[in-house]
Design a protein around this motif. Structure first.
Motif, PDB file in Angstrom:
ATOM      1  N   ASP A  39      13.314   5.609  -0.015  1.00  0.00           N
ATOM      2  CA  ASP A  39      12.028   5.287  -0.625  1.00  0.00           C
ATOM      3  C   ASP A  39      11.029   4.946   0.468  1.00  0.00           C
ATOM      4  OD1 ASP A  39      11.717   2.285  -0.207  1.00  0.00           O
ATOM      5  OD2 ASP A  39      13.654   2.343  -1.213  1.00  0.00           O
ATOM      6  N   THR A  40       9.766   4.950   0.104  1.00  0.00           N
ATOM      7  CA  THR A  40       8.690   4.718   1.078  1.00  0.00           C
ATOM      8  C   THR A  40       8.045   3.353   0.870  1.00  0.00           C
ATOM      9  OG1 THR A  40       7.090   5.819  -0.384  1.00  0.00           O
ATOM     10  CG2 THR A  40       8.186   7.182   1.272  1.00  0.00           C
ATOM     11  N   SER A  41       8.788   2.412   0.303  1.00  0.00           N
ATOM     12  CA  SER A  41       8.204   1.110  -0.024  1.00  0.00           C
ATOM     13  C   SER A  41       7.700   0.380   1.218  1.00  0.00           C
ATOM     14  CB  SER A  41       9.232   0.237  -0.760  1.00  0.00           C
ATOM     15  OG  SER A  41      10.396   0.059   0.037  1.00  0.00           O
ATOM     16  N   HIS A  42       8.459   0.451   2.325  1.00  0.00           N
ATOM     17  CA  HIS A  42       8.028  -0.232   3.536  1.00  0.00           C
ATOM     18  C   HIS A  42       6.804   0.457   4.145  1.00  0.00           C
ATOM     19  CE1 HIS A  42      11.893  -2.353   3.384  1.00  0.00           C
ATOM     20  NE2 HIS A  42      11.339  -3.227   4.194  1.00  0.00           N
ATOM     21  N   VAL A  43       6.766   1.783   4.064  1.00  0.00           N
ATOM     22  CA  VAL A  43       5.610   2.516   4.588  1.00  0.00           C
ATOM     23  C   VAL A  43       4.357   2.153   3.804  1.00  0.00           C
ATOM     24  CG1 VAL A  43       4.610   4.801   4.972  1.00  0.00           C
ATOM     25  CG2 VAL A  43       7.049   4.423   5.371  1.00  0.00           C
TER      26      VAL A  43
ATOM     27  N   ASN B 126       0.983   0.226   4.979  1.00  0.00           N
ATOM     28  CA  ASN B 126      -0.329   0.840   4.742  1.00  0.00           C
ATOM     29  C   ASN B 126      -1.272  -0.143   4.056  1.00  0.00           C
ATOM     30  OD1 ASN B 126      -2.195   3.155   4.579  1.00  0.00           O
ATOM     31  ND2 ASN B 126      -1.821   3.020   2.389  1.00  0.00           N
ATOM     32  N   LYS B 127      -0.739  -0.934   3.120  1.00  0.00           N
ATOM     33  CA  LYS B 127      -1.546  -1.952   2.446  1.00  0.00           C
ATOM     34  C   LYS B 127      -2.006  -3.021   3.430  1.00  0.00           C
ATOM     35  CE  LYS B 127      -1.418  -5.157  -1.467  1.00  0.00           C
ATOM     36  NZ  LYS B 127      -0.583  -5.688  -2.592  1.00  0.00           N
ATOM     37  N   THR B 128      -1.116  -3.403   4.351  1.00  0.00           N
ATOM     38  CA  THR B 128      -1.476  -4.393   5.370  1.00  0.00           C
ATOM     39  C   THR B 128      -2.557  -3.849   6.299  1.00  0.00           C
ATOM     40  OG1 THR B 128       0.765  -5.305   5.313  1.00  0.00           O
ATOM     41  CG2 THR B 128      -0.588  -5.855   7.220  1.00  0.00           C
ATOM     42  N   MET B 129      -2.451  -2.569   6.663  1.00  0.00           N
ATOM     43  CA  MET B 129      -3.462  -1.953   7.518  1.00  0.00           C
ATOM     44  C   MET B 129      -4.843  -1.998   6.863  1.00  0.00           C
ATOM     45  SD  MET B 129      -2.245  -0.921  10.454  1.00  0.00           S
ATOM     46  CE  MET B 129      -3.361   0.359  11.010  1.00  0.00           C
ATOM     47  N   LYS B 130      -4.876  -1.789   5.547  1.00  0.00           N
ATOM     48  CA  LYS B 130      -6.158  -1.819   4.840  1.00  0.00           C
ATOM     49  C   LYS B 130      -6.766  -3.221   4.848  1.00  0.00           C
ATOM     50  CE  LYS B 130      -5.190   2.057   1.732  1.00  0.00           C
ATOM     51  NZ  LYS B 130      -4.994   2.477   0.314  1.00  0.00           N
ATOM     52  N   MET B 131      -5.920  -4.251   4.911  1.00  0.00           N
ATOM     53  CA  MET B 131      -6.420  -5.626   4.985  1.00  0.00           C
ATOM     54  C   MET B 131      -7.172  -5.860   6.285  1.00  0.00           C
ATOM     55  SD  MET B 131      -3.002  -7.569   3.586  1.00  0.00           S
ATOM     56  CE  MET B 131      -3.479  -9.091   4.405  1.00  0.00           C
TER      57      MET B 131
ATOM     58  N   CYS C  83       1.447  -7.160  13.793  1.00  0.00           N
ATOM     59  CA  CYS C  83       1.990  -8.523  13.930  1.00  0.00           C
ATOM     60  C   CYS C  83       2.144  -9.192  12.563  1.00  0.00           C
ATOM     61  CB  CYS C  83       1.067  -9.363  14.817  1.00  0.00           C
ATOM     62  SG  CYS C  83       1.026  -8.852  16.552  1.00  0.00           S
ATOM     63  N   HIS C  84       1.129  -9.031  11.710  1.00  0.00           N
ATOM     64  CA  HIS C  84       1.155  -9.665  10.389  1.00  0.00           C
ATOM     65  C   HIS C  84       2.272  -9.078   9.527  1.00  0.00           C
ATOM     66  CE1 HIS C  84      -0.599 -11.824   6.970  1.00  0.00           C
ATOM     67  NE2 HIS C  84      -0.307 -10.752   6.258  1.00  0.00           N
ATOM     68  N   TRP C  85       2.420  -7.763   9.562  1.00  0.00           N
ATOM     69  CA  TRP C  85       3.446  -7.113   8.737  1.00  0.00           C
ATOM     70  C   TRP C  85       4.846  -7.468   9.223  1.00  0.00           C
ATOM     71  CZ3 TRP C  85       7.302  -3.298   9.038  1.00  0.00           C
ATOM     72  CH2 TRP C  85       7.721  -2.784   7.797  1.00  0.00           C
ATOM     73  N   ASN C  86       5.044  -7.428  10.529  1.00  0.00           N
ATOM     74  CA  ASN C  86       6.369  -7.751  11.077  1.00  0.00           C
ATOM     75  C   ASN C  86       6.791  -9.179  10.726  1.00  0.00           C
ATOM     76  OD1 ASN C  86       6.791  -5.269  12.241  1.00  0.00           O
ATOM     77  ND2 ASN C  86       6.010  -5.867  14.243  1.00  0.00           N
ATOM     78  N   GLU C  87       5.842 -10.088  10.680  1.00  0.00           N
ATOM     79  CA  GLU C  87       6.172 -11.483  10.406  1.00  0.00           C
ATOM     80  C   GLU C  87       6.436 -11.740   8.922  1.00  0.00           C
ATOM     81  OE1 GLU C  87       4.032 -15.860  10.856  1.00  0.00           O
ATOM     82  OE2 GLU C  87       3.740 -14.340  12.412  1.00  0.00           O
TER      83      GLU C  87
END
Length: 211
Positions: free
Chosen positions: A110-114, A118-123, A145-149
């Motif tokens: 599945d592409t849930s993490h992708v 992508n949602k974090t990038m838009k933020m 950094c935000h997504w990894n954390e």
């Protein structure tokens, strides 16, 4: 699908996102489960109105290899008695991408993490704001950094909702996640301060050497 076609005859192990595959079949099911009265029992059947969610759920469990046979099973859905209803349902199932290309879903990818990233990038990179190349790169790094954390952080509660037409069993409910953390901001600030201090110390040492 055009990409799938190009790699189908190659040695690449192709896997499609299961959620999107199931969703596409749901849309086809909806077309044969409701419609105008004059096409009833022709292009759609009222006996299929409760099959959208159940077929999607079966697809989901089949992909994830968790199917079980219950000898005491009693159907809770409308029992098909009209040949046209059975024909329409089988037609949709047999034309679905999961049925036609099951080898593209056997690994249950599945592409849930992708999509989460992508949602974090838009933020951090609002499409309505024009950024310079340097700022664009900085925002991208902050998004990483935000997504990894915060990726896969635990949730405190799961709200369950009633069954909606066309809704997958695995998709029901809404998770209340813990508030995101921002430790990376402190780490970035500390590194910046340490860098400034080190540069200042180096300048002082250089000055003393010249003396």
């Amino acid at each position: 699908m055009s990409f799938n076609k190009s790699v189908r005859d190659s040695d690449v192990v192709n896997q499609n996102d299961s959620w999107h595959g199931i969703k596409s079949s749901e849309k086809c099911h909806e077309k044969v489960s409701s419609g105008p009265k004059y096409l009833r029992d022709k292009s759609w059947s009222d006996q299929l109105e409760d099959k959208v969610e159940s077929v999607a759920t079966h697809f989901h469990w089949a992909i994830h290899s968790r199917c079980k046979r219950d000898l005491n099973y009693e159907p809770k859905r409308i029992v098909l008695t009209k040949p046209i209803a059975e024909k329409l349902l089988l037609g949709v199932i047999h034309k679905s991408v999961i049925f036609v290309s099951p080898d593209h879903f056997v690994l249950a990818r599945d592409t849930s993490h992708v999509e989460s990233f992508n949602k974090t990038m838009k933020m951090f990179q609002d499409k309505r704001i024009v950024l310079s190349d340097a700022n664009y790169h900085t925002q991208a790094c902050l998004a990483v950094c935000h997504w990894n954390e915060n990726v896969d952080r635990v949730f405190t509660m799961l709200h369950l909702f009633g069954i909606l037409k066309g809704e997958m069993q695995s998709m029901k409910g809404k998770k209340n996640y813990k508030a995101p953390s921002y430790s990376y901001r402190n780490n970035i600030w500390k590194r910046q301060i340490n860098s400034i201090i080190c540069d200042h110390i180096f300048d002082l040492q250089d000055s003393f050497q010249k003396l």
